[in-house]
Every structure is written in C-alpha cells, then in structure tokens.
Design a protein around this motif. Structure first.
Motif, mmCIF file in Angstrom:
data_model
loop_
_atom_site.group_PDB
_atom_site.id
_atom_site.type_symbol
_atom_site.label_atom_id
_atom_site.label_comp_id
_atom_site.label_asym_id
_atom_site.label_seq_id
_atom_site.Cartn_x
_atom_site.Cartn_y
_atom_site.Cartn_z
ATOM 1 N N ARG A 194 -31.320 54.033 58.784
ATOM 2 C CA ARG A 194 -30.460 54.732 58.361
ATOM 3 C C ARG A 194 -31.585 54.700 57.185
ATOM 4 N NH1 ARG A 194 -27.738 49.901 53.958
ATOM 5 N NH2 ARG A 194 -30.479 49.470 53.296
ATOM 6 N N LEU A 195 -31.038 56.053 55.982
ATOM 7 C CA LEU A 195 -31.138 57.032 55.289
ATOM 8 C C LEU A 195 -30.921 56.153 54.088
ATOM 9 C CD1 LEU A 195 -31.282 60.639 57.068
ATOM 10 C CD2 LEU A 195 -33.324 58.083 57.728
ATOM 11 N N SER A 196 -31.621 56.187 52.974
ATOM 12 C CA SER A 196 -31.133 56.233 51.396
ATOM 13 C C SER A 196 -31.564 57.267 51.513
ATOM 14 C CB SER A 196 -31.859 55.226 50.957
ATOM 15 O OG SER A 196 -31.679 53.527 51.910
ATOM 16 N N CYS A 197 -30.985 57.809 49.509
ATOM 17 C CA CYS A 197 -31.280 58.585 48.720
ATOM 18 C C CYS A 197 -30.441 57.891 47.317
ATOM 19 C CB CYS A 197 -29.627 59.992 49.439
ATOM 20 S SG CYS A 197 -29.999 61.120 47.301
ATOM 21 N N THR A 198 -31.437 58.549 46.562
ATOM 22 C CA THR A 198 -31.004 57.618 45.130
ATOM 23 C C THR A 198 -31.363 58.268 43.862
ATOM 24 O OG1 THR A 198 -31.553 54.873 43.704
ATOM 25 C CG2 THR A 198 -33.179 56.041 44.694
ATOM 26 N N THR A 199 -30.798 57.737 42.795
ATOM 27 C CA THR A 199 -30.895 58.551 41.377
ATOM 28 C C THR A 199 -31.288 57.424 40.369
ATOM 29 O OG1 THR A 199 -30.195 60.200 40.351
ATOM 30 C CG2 THR A 199 -28.344 59.100 41.447
ATOM 31 N N SER A 200 -31.634 58.065 39.546
ATOM 32 C CA SER A 200 -31.556 56.992 37.887
ATOM 33 C C SER A 200 -30.479 57.542 37.250
ATOM 34 C CB SER A 200 -33.181 57.073 37.650
ATOM 35 O OG SER A 200 -33.517 58.697 37.338
ATOM 36 N N GLU A 201 -29.681 58.793 37.834
ATOM 37 C CA GLU A 201 -28.540 59.820 36.785
ATOM 38 C C GLU A 201 -27.285 58.459 36.843
ATOM 39 O OE1 GLU A 201 -28.307 62.618 35.927
ATOM 40 O OE2 GLU A 201 -26.928 61.594 34.806
ATOM 41 N N ARG A 202 -27.390 58.208 35.477
ATOM 42 C CA ARG A 202 -25.808 57.270 35.472
ATOM 43 C C ARG A 202 -25.331 57.842 35.702
ATOM 44 N NH1 ARG A 202 -27.619 54.935 29.504
ATOM 45 N NH2 ARG A 202 -27.982 57.288 29.415
ATOM 46 N N THR A 203 -24.641 58.786 36.176
ATOM 47 C CA THR A 203 -23.121 59.332 35.857
ATOM 48 C C THR A 203 -22.906 58.958 37.638
ATOM 49 O OG1 THR A 203 -23.842 61.378 36.008
ATOM 50 C CG2 THR A 203 -23.095 60.763 33.752
ATOM 51 N N PHE A 204 -24.028 58.541 38.419
ATOM 52 C CA PHE A 204 -23.908 59.041 40.299
ATOM 53 C C PHE A 204 -22.859 58.723 40.879
ATOM 54 C CE2 PHE A 204 -25.140 58.745 43.875
ATOM 55 C CZ PHE A 204 -24.799 58.160 44.940
ATOM 56 N N SER A 205 -21.524 57.587 39.969
ATOM 57 C CA SER A 205 -20.354 57.786 40.830
ATOM 58 C C SER A 205 -19.228 58.792 40.650
ATOM 59 C CB SER A 205 -19.562 56.382 39.984
ATOM 60 O OG SER A 205 -19.901 56.581 38.543
ATOM 61 N N THR A 206 -19.614 59.575 39.949
ATOM 62 C CA THR A 206 -18.723 61.166 39.698
ATOM 63 C C THR A 206 -19.383 61.701 40.100
ATOM 64 O OG1 THR A 206 -20.786 62.228 37.814
ATOM 65 C CG2 THR A 206 -18.943 60.661 36.740
ATOM 66 N N TYR A 207 -19.982 62.360 40.798
ATOM 67 C CA TYR A 207 -20.132 63.144 41.877
ATOM 68 C C TYR A 207 -19.996 62.497 43.524
ATOM 69 C CZ TYR A 207 -24.128 64.476 38.690
ATOM 70 O OH TYR A 207 -24.480 65.445 37.160
ATOM 71 N N THR A 208 -19.665 63.688 43.762
ATOM 72 C CA THR A 208 -19.593 63.821 45.421
ATOM 73 C C THR A 208 -21.059 63.808 46.189
ATOM 74 O OG1 THR A 208 -17.112 64.511 45.582
ATOM 75 C CG2 THR A 208 -18.385 64.664 47.641
ATOM 76 N N MET A 209 -20.949 62.978 47.105
ATOM 77 C CA MET A 209 -22.576 63.264 47.599
ATOM 78 C C MET A 209 -22.229 63.775 49.201
ATOM 79 S SD MET A 209 -24.304 62.772 45.401
ATOM 80 C CE MET A 209 -25.714 61.887 46.280
ATOM 81 N N GLY A 210 -23.258 64.150 49.597
ATOM 82 C CA GLY A 210 -23.264 64.792 51.147
ATOM 83 C C GLY A 210 -25.179 64.557 51.818
ATOM 84 N N TRP A 211 -24.428 64.077 53.003
ATOM 85 C CA TRP A 211 -26.289 65.195 53.737
ATOM 86 C C TRP A 211 -25.762 65.976 54.820
ATOM 87 C CZ3 TRP A 211 -30.407 61.388 53.156
ATOM 88 C CH2 TRP A 211 -30.670 60.008 53.132
ATOM 89 N N PHE A 212 -27.033 66.603 54.276
ATOM 90 C CA PHE A 212 -26.889 67.665 55.309
ATOM 91 C C PHE A 212 -28.566 67.495 56.066
ATOM 92 C CE2 PHE A 212 -23.967 70.368 53.413
ATOM 93 C CZ PHE A 212 -23.909 69.734 52.213
ATOM 94 N N ARG A 213 -28.831 68.452 57.144
ATOM 95 C CA ARG A 213 -29.519 68.268 57.462
ATOM 96 C C ARG A 213 -30.635 70.388 58.220
ATOM 97 N NH1 ARG A 213 -28.215 65.632 63.677
ATOM 98 N NH2 ARG A 213 -26.510 67.344 64.463
ATOM 99 N N GLN A 214 -31.817 70.454 58.727
ATOM 100 C CA GLN A 214 -32.071 71.207 58.509
ATOM 101 C C GLN A 214 -33.336 71.137 59.752
ATOM 102 O OE1 GLN A 214 -33.778 74.043 55.042
ATOM 103 N NE2 GLN A 214 -33.160 75.899 57.122
ATOM 104 N N ALA A 215 -32.757 72.209 61.312
ATOM 105 C CA ALA A 215 -33.851 71.830 62.281
ATOM 106 C C ALA A 215 -34.757 73.195 62.212
ATOM 107 C CB ALA A 215 -33.186 71.997 63.431
ATOM 108 N N PRO A 216 -35.941 72.515 63.058
ATOM 109 C CA PRO A 216 -36.741 73.791 63.041
ATOM 110 C C PRO A 216 -36.498 75.196 63.193
ATOM 111 C CG PRO A 216 -37.796 71.612 63.727
ATOM 112 C CD PRO A 216 -36.637 71.305 63.763
ATOM 113 N N GLY A 217 -36.076 76.132 62.689
ATOM 114 C CA GLY A 217 -35.351 77.342 63.248
ATOM 115 C C GLY A 217 -34.404 77.570 62.799
ATOM 116 N N LYS A 218 -34.041 76.934 62.433
ATOM 117 C CA LYS A 218 -32.237 76.904 62.251
ATOM 118 C C LYS A 218 -32.117 76.726 61.025
ATOM 119 C CE LYS A 218 -31.225 75.011 66.750
ATOM 120 N NZ LYS A 218 -30.278 73.977 67.094
ATOM 121 N N GLY A 219 -30.700 76.911 60.149
ATOM 122 C CA GLY A 219 -30.088 77.128 58.691
ATOM 123 C C GLY A 219 -30.152 75.619 58.943
#
Length: 122
Positions: free
Chosen positions: A19-44
C-alpha cells in the motif's frame, strides 16, 4: 504547486501486496484530483490510477485493473494505492500527482512527488 510525499514502497515477492501513501500539508487537498503514475527503468511515465476530488470516481490502467485500488482520505490529506498480486513488471518508481482535471494524462497533473521505488522479485 502542491508538495507531495510518497511512502510505502519496497521490495516484495511476486504475488505480494503493497500500500503506497501520498500525503501533503496542503489544506486544499480536497480540491485536487489525485493520480498515481509509474516509471520503469528505460521506459516513460505511465498512468496507473486516478481519483476524483470526493473519491466518488476512479479510473485505472488496464495493466492494473482488478489488482489496484486507489482511495483517499481528505481529512488526512492522503491518497493511497493498494496493489495486490504484484508482478515483476510492476517494478517501477511510483509517483503521486495532483491536478485539477479528472484525467489519465500526466499533462493534466501539475504537482508531483519525488516517487517511491517498488521492486517485485520473481
């Protein structure tokens, strides 16, 4: 710009879970769409999952559909990515991102974390 900090990566055997987590201290967090992306070696960088501001809508890449769950806790300014049945091809640096549009395109996400490494051994 929103400062984002990922955690939860590591080395895991194929078939395991993380389980990966991502946190911020930004109080407007709820106004953002959030995404997860990944990058493997040698790939975009590739899209993994995204979640709307309220959490009511989610979208997944075909490569992880059925194995991943994205969720968020706006009260904790945190977004999660649960990955099950991990495969060696899931090995990558995983990044969370914040944007203003519900989208699978990295171009719609303006703020990015530093990434967390996920390594899956066979």
């Amino acid at each position: 710009q929103v400062q984002l900090v990922e955690s939860g990566g590591g080395l895991v055997q194929a078939g395991g879970s993380l389980r990966l987590s991502c946190t911020t201290s930004e109080r407007t967090f709820s106004t953002y769409t959030m995404g997860w992306f990944r990058q493997a070696p040698g790939k975009g960088r590739e899209f993994v999952a995204t979640i709307s501001r309220s959490g009511a809508s989610t979208s997944y890449a075909d490569s992880v559909k059925g194995r991943c769950t994205i969720s968020r806790e706006n009260a904790k300014n945190t977004v999660y990515l649960q990955i099950n049945s991990l495969k060696p091809e899931d090995t990558a640096v995983y990044y969370c991102a914040a944007g203003l549009r519900f989208s699978s395109s990295s171009a719609n996400f303006a703020s990015w974390g530093q990434g967390t490494q996920v390594t899956v051994s066979s």
